[in-house]
Design a protein around this motif. Structure first.
Motif, PDB file in Angstrom:
ATOM      1  N   VAL A 437       0.933  -0.976   0.103  1.00 21.02           N
ATOM      2  CA  VAL A 437       0.153  -0.220  -0.139  1.00 21.02           C
ATOM      3  C   VAL A 437       0.575   1.155  -0.485  1.00 21.02           C
ATOM      4  CG1 VAL A 437      -1.515   1.031   1.362  1.00 21.02           C
ATOM      5  CG2 VAL A 437      -2.108  -1.468   1.523  1.00 21.02           C
ATOM      6  N   ASP A 438       0.646   1.704  -0.683  1.00 27.10           N
ATOM      7  CA  ASP A 438       1.571   3.589  -1.181  1.00 27.10           C
ATOM      8  C   ASP A 438       1.014   4.384  -0.598  1.00 27.10           C
ATOM      9  OD1 ASP A 438       3.299   2.027  -2.846  1.00 27.10           O
ATOM     10  OD2 ASP A 438       2.389   2.296  -4.296  1.00 27.10           O
ATOM     11  N   PHE A 439       0.989   5.092   0.108  1.00 25.12           N
ATOM     12  CA  PHE A 439       0.589   6.084   0.719  1.00 25.12           C
ATOM     13  C   PHE A 439       0.141   7.127  -0.135  1.00 25.12           C
ATOM     14  CE2 PHE A 439       0.048  10.748   2.769  1.00 25.12           C
ATOM     15  CZ  PHE A 439      -0.511  10.553   3.982  1.00 25.12           C
ATOM     16  N   VAL A 440      -1.024   7.640  -0.092  1.00 23.89           N
ATOM     17  CA  VAL A 440      -2.129   8.783  -0.846  1.00 23.89           C
ATOM     18  C   VAL A 440      -2.852   9.126   0.232  1.00 23.89           C
ATOM     19  CG1 VAL A 440      -3.228   9.323  -2.611  1.00 23.89           C
ATOM     20  CG2 VAL A 440      -2.000   7.296  -2.636  1.00 23.89           C
ATOM     21  N   PHE A 441      -2.404  10.630  -0.114  1.00 24.13           N
ATOM     22  CA  PHE A 441      -2.937  11.414   0.871  1.00 24.13           C
ATOM     23  C   PHE A 441      -4.467  11.078   1.003  1.00 24.13           C
ATOM     24  CE2 PHE A 441      -5.745  15.297   1.894  1.00 24.13           C
ATOM     25  CZ  PHE A 441      -5.749  15.573   3.817  1.00 24.13           C
ATOM     26  N   GLU A 442      -5.900  11.304   2.204  1.00 25.44           N
ATOM     27  CA  GLU A 442      -7.319  10.831   2.169  1.00 25.44           C
ATOM     28  C   GLU A 442      -7.679  12.080   2.920  1.00 25.44           C
ATOM     29  OE1 GLU A 442      -9.479   7.148   1.456  1.00 25.44           O
ATOM     30  OE2 GLU A 442      -7.580   6.732   2.599  1.00 25.44           O
ATOM     31  N   GLY A 443      -8.984  12.513   2.800  1.00 24.86           N
ATOM     32  CA  GLY A 443      -9.672  14.366   2.979  1.00 24.86           C
ATOM     33  C   GLY A 443     -10.018  15.104   3.103  1.00 24.86           C
ATOM     34  N   ASP A 444     -10.474  15.904   3.546  1.00 26.06           N
ATOM     35  CA  ASP A 444     -11.376  17.011   3.121  1.00 26.06           C
ATOM     36  C   ASP A 444     -10.420  18.139   2.453  1.00 26.06           C
ATOM     37  OD1 ASP A 444     -10.816  18.672   5.499  1.00 26.06           O
ATOM     38  OD2 ASP A 444     -13.280  18.753   6.326  1.00 26.06           O
ATOM     39  N   ASP A 445     -10.979  19.284   1.217  1.00 28.49           N
ATOM     40  CA  ASP A 445      -9.999  20.909   1.373  1.00 28.49           C
ATOM     41  C   ASP A 445      -9.236  21.122   2.536  1.00 28.49           C
ATOM     42  OD1 ASP A 445     -11.174  20.020  -1.018  1.00 28.49           O
ATOM     43  OD2 ASP A 445     -12.943  21.874  -1.353  1.00 28.49           O
ATOM     44  N   ALA A 446      -9.776  21.584   3.666  1.00 29.31           N
ATOM     45  CA  ALA A 446      -9.629  21.837   4.926  1.00 29.31           C
ATOM     46  C   ALA A 446      -8.391  20.812   5.656  1.00 29.31           C
ATOM     47  CB  ALA A 446     -10.309  21.997   5.812  1.00 29.31           C
ATOM     48  N   ALA A 447      -8.097  19.665   5.147  1.00 30.22           N
ATOM     49  CA  ALA A 447      -7.084  19.023   5.557  1.00 30.22           C
ATOM     50  C   ALA A 447      -6.044  19.124   5.347  1.00 30.22           C
ATOM     51  CB  ALA A 447      -7.924  17.623   6.632  1.00 30.22           C
ATOM     52  N   ARG A 448      -6.640  18.667   3.180  1.00 34.75           N
ATOM     53  CA  ARG A 448      -5.817  18.632   2.861  1.00 34.75           C
ATOM     54  C   ARG A 448      -4.394  20.143   2.795  1.00 34.75           C
ATOM     55  NH1 ARG A 448      -5.127  16.973  -3.027  1.00 34.75           N
ATOM     56  NH2 ARG A 448      -7.024  15.474  -2.429  1.00 34.75           N
ATOM     57  N   GLU A 449      -5.029  20.771   2.715  1.00 34.24           N
ATOM     58  CA  GLU A 449      -4.170  22.269   2.764  1.00 34.24           C
ATOM     59  C   GLU A 449      -3.203  22.226   4.434  1.00 34.24           C
ATOM     60  OE1 GLU A 449      -4.686  27.372   3.824  1.00 34.24           O
ATOM     61  OE2 GLU A 449      -6.706  26.221   3.868  1.00 34.24           O
ATOM     62  N   THR A 450      -4.225  21.972   5.344  1.00 32.58           N
ATOM     63  CA  THR A 450      -3.142  21.606   6.686  1.00 32.58           C
ATOM     64  C   THR A 450      -2.337  21.262   5.737  1.00 32.58           C
ATOM     65  OG1 THR A 450      -5.047  22.479   8.245  1.00 32.58           O
ATOM     66  CG2 THR A 450      -3.011  20.876   8.830  1.00 32.58           C
ATOM     67  N   TRP A 451      -2.020  19.838   5.801  1.00 35.06           N
ATOM     68  CA  TRP A 451      -1.864  18.231   5.617  1.00 35.06           C
ATOM     69  C   TRP A 451      -0.483  18.766   4.103  1.00 35.06           C
ATOM     70  CZ3 TRP A 451       1.008  15.150   1.760  1.00 35.06           C
ATOM     71  CH2 TRP A 451       1.476  14.589   2.528  1.00 35.06           C
ATOM     72  N   GLY A 452      -0.950  19.684   3.421  1.00 35.60           N
ATOM     73  CA  GLY A 452       0.270  20.264   2.318  1.00 35.60           C
ATOM     74  C   GLY A 452       1.196  21.088   2.813  1.00 35.60           C
ATOM     75  N   GLN A 453       0.930  21.381   4.541  1.00 36.75           N
ATOM     76  CA  GLN A 453       2.203  22.542   4.856  1.00 36.75           C
ATOM     77  C   GLN A 453       3.371  22.385   5.078  1.00 36.75           C
ATOM     78  OE1 GLN A 453      -0.185  24.776   8.332  1.00 36.75           O
ATOM     79  NE2 GLN A 453      -0.139  26.296   6.264  1.00 36.75           N
ATOM     80  N   PHE A 454       4.466  22.712   5.757  1.00 40.95           N
ATOM     81  CA  PHE A 454       5.055  21.635   5.597  1.00 40.95           C
ATOM     82  C   PHE A 454       6.295  21.886   6.835  1.00 40.95           C
ATOM     83  CE2 PHE A 454       6.165  24.277   2.117  1.00 40.95           C
ATOM     84  CZ  PHE A 454       6.934  23.364   0.907  1.00 40.95           C
ATOM     85  N   TRP A 455       5.669  20.642   7.738  1.00 40.41           N
ATOM     86  CA  TRP A 455       6.081  20.022   8.669  1.00 40.41           C
ATOM     87  C   TRP A 455       6.752  19.972   9.788  1.00 40.41           C
ATOM     88  CZ3 TRP A 455       1.854  21.640  12.246  1.00 40.41           C
ATOM     89  CH2 TRP A 455       0.671  21.584  12.059  1.00 40.41           C
ATOM     90  N   ILE A 456       7.720  19.530   9.104  1.00 35.24           N
ATOM     91  CA  ILE A 456       9.376  18.690   9.499  1.00 35.24           C
ATOM     92  C   ILE A 456      10.639  19.363   8.724  1.00 35.24           C
ATOM     93  CG2 ILE A 456       8.167  16.748  10.315  1.00 35.24           C
ATOM     94  CD1 ILE A 456       9.486  15.342   7.632  1.00 35.24           C
TER      95      ILE A 456
END
Length: 457
Positions: A437-456
């Motif tokens: 299973v390769d990771f692919v993001f799942e979530g709504d637009d708000a979660a996508r915007e948050t996830w798409g930021q730089f966190w590390i």
């Protein structure tokens, strides 16, 4: 014979009309008994001048110093969106005077460039709100852990405060400095310090900041080493911080010296994973669209943060599988016991642990054989940097959608340990099948915007 030298003796006169010597006048003392007492007081008991920099702590991890300027013109009231000029500290505004990589003490610093103070004063005069944001490791602000903290932590705190006070005193501008001391939402590249800066200056809400004319200057720009003496940047966290905020970014060389932008690279860019569509790999999902066996064991294998738990809740829980997880049950023996109880009752089980090596996986193969049920292995292929990113977003974003189980952030050791222990699983270990299973993001637009930021970094 020459003339006789004049006598210094007062000449004698018959009428004795000579003025008497002047009377000594008593000088009136202006020293009061209180002043004398103050002079002889120990330094620790003398009245101190008010501090020009006031310190506050937010959530026991963010240290904020606000300087009260004595001579600078107050920041003019803005009738439109405020322009912000934000700077990193070490390697951007200052550098160790000793030439060492890190300053030895509070006095071991000099301006990165002689023009830095003038530039900051000019920005202030133009109406910019000037602020400093800096990651500062090794400082413990947690009051509950203060007694147990090493003495070096307290020394680093006092050293940083002394250095910051000296720097801001030389500038004598109404500047605030924000220091992130923990690996939490305030640490760059995460945007926590930006949000606190806006809140502290009543700039929250749309339209209050001129994002196009605001900017951030930092030395962590992701620049590779050059053929000359220029070493590679230690990270890209400053550039990523500006990207998270949505304001222009400059390196110190670009901003203070007018140099042309240099190439840069990022070790990890989450946006690369956002264009792959929603949902897990289609082939993998199809394997779990319905139950393949009346009762079986599904063994997960993958790093922390690889998406194992999310896969369980979305695709296996609806099929009636029960989850066994060592984070919850604490020990492998306890996990084996609970799994055996489910299998004895005819309930299929998902083993949601990392299961990095064949020796660990063998315990579950034996359990499945003992209960005469098939065991399938699901390998989650997400690389280490992606897993670290997922973990940081999950723990720090305050999004219930991204962290339904309210998990805390894991130490980096959790990821490096998995990499060192990992051995690729094979069907020969006793699995009915092996699914990747390769990771692919799942979530709504708000979660996508948050996830798409730089966190590390």
């Amino acid at each position: 014979m020459g003339d006789k030298a004049p006598s210094l003796k007062r000449p004698h006169t018959q009428d004795r009309a000579v003025s008497p010597p002047p009377v000594k006048r008593r000088q009136t003392s202006t020293t009061t008994p209180k002043a004398v007492a103050e002079f002889f007081k120990p330094s620790s008991q003398k009245a101190q001048e008010p501090e020009k920099i006031g310190w506050t702590i937010v959530q026991e991890s963010l240290l904020i110093g606000t300087y009260q300027a004595s001579t600078a013109t107050p920041l003019a009231e803005s009738h439109g969106p405020r322009r912000l000029a934000i700077f990193d500290l070490d390697g951007t505004l200052i550098t160790p005077a000793s030439g060492n990589k890190f300053g030895r003490d509070a006095s071991d610093w000099k301006w990165w460039n002689s023009g830095v103070p003038t530039t900051l004063r000019e920005l202030h005069e133009k109406g910019y709100l000037v602020a400093i944001v800096s990651n500062q490791s090794g400082i413990n602000l947690n009051s509950k852990a203060a007694d147990k903290a090493p003495k070096t932590d307290n020394k680093r705190l006092e050293t940083f405060k002394s250095k910051a006070t000296a720097i801001l005193s030389q500038l004598d501008l109404p500047i605030s400095i924000y220091a992130a001391t923990a690996k939490d939402e305030f640490r760059k590249p995460r945007p926590g310090m930006w949000r606190q800066l806006l809140d502290s200056n009543d700039l929250g809400g749309p339209g209050k900041v001129d994002m196009a004319k605001s900017f951030f200057v930092g030395d962590a720009g992701g620049r590779p080493a050059t053929s000359g003496s220029k070493k590679k940047d230690f990270s890209c966290s400053d550039r990523d911080f500006a990207a998270n905020i949505g304001i222009p970014f400059f390196t110190p060389e670009e901003y203070f010296l007018g140099e042309e932008p240099k190439p840069f690279v990022r070790d990890f860019d989450p946006t690369e994973y956002l264009g792959q569509g929603a949902g897990a790999t289609t082939d993998a999902v199809s394997q779990f669209s319905e139950k393949k066996n009346p009762v079986d064991v599904v063994l997960f294998c993958g790093s922390p943060g690889a998406g194992k738990s999310s896969f369980f809740w979305r695709h296996l829980k609806p099929l009636g599988y029960e989850r066994v997880n060592q984070d919850t049950l604490k020990t492998r023996d306890r996990c084996l016991k609970v799994a055996a109880e489910h299998l004895a009752e005819g309930v299929s089980v998902v083993v949601d642990n990392t299961n990095a090596d064949a020796e660990t996986r063998a315990h579950w193969v034996k359990l499945a054989q003992k209960h005469k049920v098939p065991i399938r292995c699901v390998l989650f292929t997400a690389p280490a940097k992606l897993c670290e990113h997922n973990d940081a977003v999950r723990a720090l974003s305050a999004s219930e959608q991204l962290n339904p189980e309210q998990r805390s952030m894991l130490p980096k050791l959790a990821f490096t340990s998995f990499v060192s222990r990992f051995r690729q699983p094979t069907k020969d270990e006793g699995f009915q099948e092996l699914v990747e299973v390769d990771f692919v993001f799942e979530g709504d637009d708000a979660a996508r915007e948050t996830w798409g930021q730089f966190w590390i970094s």
